[in-house]
Write a protein that holds these residues in place. Structure first.
Motif, PDB file in Angstrom:
ATOM      1  N   GLN A 104       0.862  -1.200  -0.060  1.00  0.00           N
ATOM      2  CA  GLN A 104      -0.140  -0.575   0.038  1.00  0.00           C
ATOM      3  C   GLN A 104       1.185   1.028  -0.079  1.00  0.00           C
TER       4      GLN A 104
ATOM      5  N   ARG B 158       1.709   0.161   3.878  1.00  0.00           N
ATOM      6  CA  ARG B 158       2.164  -1.108   4.705  1.00  0.00           C
ATOM      7  C   ARG B 158       2.079  -2.034   3.444  1.00  0.00           C
ATOM      8  N   THR B 159       3.103  -2.660   3.971  1.00  0.00           N
ATOM      9  CA  THR B 159       3.586  -3.817   3.050  1.00  0.00           C
ATOM     10  C   THR B 159       2.795  -5.215   3.241  1.00  0.00           C
ATOM     11  N   LEU B 160       2.270  -5.453   2.152  1.00  0.00           N
ATOM     12  CA  LEU B 160       0.981  -6.663   3.240  1.00  0.00           C
ATOM     13  C   LEU B 160       2.209  -8.219   2.699  1.00  0.00           C
TER      14      LEU B 160
END
Length: 416
Positions: A381, A400-402
């Protein structure tokens, strides 16, 4: 918006996700024999064919893919261009984004003995080349093409990029406090009433609707130039998340309309982050949009990413959204060839070597799921900064890293 920007955006919006790299294509035969043309003989070359969009509407994407592939090949072979003493011969072909041309090029390479093919910027191309690979029992690693149907299409087909489901799961993570549950959420898809727009509506309904979200659509005629009414409709639907899927040269007008209607104050607006050349097209809205991202330069912060970036930069280019797809394809091919000791003619062994393989890629830890060959990978994101007043150069950063498991698509039955 300049005419060049219009052309860029039109190309971007047509995204269907390559150049033909013949790395020692060979005839199917018995592994370990020099007569099968597979490069099994001592020091015999391995031929790989890469078919991608060198020209055509997706040429910008294809260029990134090819640059990444060459960098990945250099990285995976430690600069030797060889795998266990077998030189990798690379043949590149242009599909121009045309499925018929891609099939013709693929067949010609297979006829010359190729058992490894890579490429496909376009989903339409990949969906046509994959059956050819299965019919001829050659390994095919699709590139940026995002269609979910490519996963599990047949046992000879793999992918080196992400798929649409992973995009939508990343968008869904903007819903709710924990970013995991979408049940009870309201989602509106703002798109054009075209095949592109309708496909996005269908995908969001398929993924999020089944998880309990209420999904509505606001569709505008592709010919519409006054987009204010559609911005108003989107706002009046009071969504928790507004998913924008827009194609064509009216994109700047759309973002202007959404800004004027103050849509950003009442809902979270999400869209996909495309290649760097598209960033200025968002105008003043750039800093207000929540972006889902497959990749942008610097997103991952991994050692492999640094190696890719150094190699691509040294070659006079810059990493972009689909550079990792080429890099990853080269890693997969080198691994498969090394696992079979240069016997590229043993396609079954090549396939088996990739199934279930986990490795360090540009984006982090990647896994080729054995059941359907989906490439499990983290997603991002992101946000754009530096263009709040519509001036300056927008720059992306990771919000954000998913992790791969959070955005993993459901297992698809292997079709063939």
């Amino acid at each position: 918006m300049t005419s060049r920007s219009v052309r860029i955006h039109r190309q971007l919006a047509t995204l269907a996700a390559c150049a033909l790299l013949a790395v020692g294509c060979s005839k199917a035969g018995t592994a370990g024999t020099a007569s099968d043309g597979s490069g099994a003989g001592a020091g015999a070359p391995v031929k790989v064919g890469l078919v991608y969009s060198k020209t055509g509407p997706l040429a910008a994407y294809g260029k990134q893919y090819a640059q990444g592939f060459r960098a990945g090949l250099d990285y995976a072979t430690k600069g030797t261009g060889e795998v266990d003493g077998h030189r990798v011969e690379l043949s590149v072909r242009d599909d121009a984004g045309d499925p018929a041309k891609a099939v013709s090029e693929a067949k010609e390479l297979i006829g010359k003995g190729c058992t490894i093919l890579a490429g496909s910027t376009s989903s339409g191309v990949a969906l046509q080349v994959a059956p050819v690979a299965a019919q001829n029992k050659v390994l095919f690693i699709s590139g940026p093409a995002a269609a979910d149907k490519i996963t599990g299409l047949n046992k000879y087909t793999f992918r080196s990029g992400r798929q649409s489901y992973q995009d939508i799961r990343t968008a869904a993570a903007f819903l709710g406090k924990d970013g995991k549950s979408v049940k009870g959420g309201k989602v509106t898809v703002l798109a054009q009433d075209s095949a592109f727009g309708q496909a996005n509506v269908a995908a969001v309904k398929e993924v999020l609707g089944k998880e309990g979200a209420t999904v509505k659509a606001v569709l505008a005629p592709p010919s519409a130039t006054d987009l204010t009414p559609f911005a108003r409709q989107a706002k009046s639907s009071r969504p928790d998340l507004l998913f924008v899927a827009w194609a064509g040269d009216t994109a700047s007008s759309l973002w202007t309309s959404l800004t004027q209607q103050d849509v950003f104050a009442s809902t979270k607006v999400v869209t996909g982050l495309d290649l760097a050349a598209s960033y200025p097209l968002f105008g003043p809205a750039a800093t207000k949009i929540s972006f889902l991202s497959h990749y942008f330069d610097g997103a991952a912060g991994t050692a492999v990413e640094r190696a890719m970036s150094d190699a691509v930069t040294k070659a006079g280019a810059k990493p972009d959204i689909f550079t990792p797809d080429g890099f990853t394809a080269a890693q997969m091919i080198v691994h498969a060839v090394r696992a079979t000791k240069g016997s590229a003619g043993d396609t079954s062994a090549l396939v088996k070597s990739l199934e279930g393989w986990s490795f360090d890629g540009v984006k982090g830890r990647l896994t080729v799921r054995a059941e359907d060959h989906a490439l499990l990978q983290p997603m991002f994101q992101a946000k754009l900064t530096g263009a709040a007043a519509g001036t300056g150069t927008p720059k992306p950063s990771v919000v954000r890293t998913l992790p791969a498991d959070q955005v993993a698509p459901p297992v698809a039955p292997m079709a063939g």
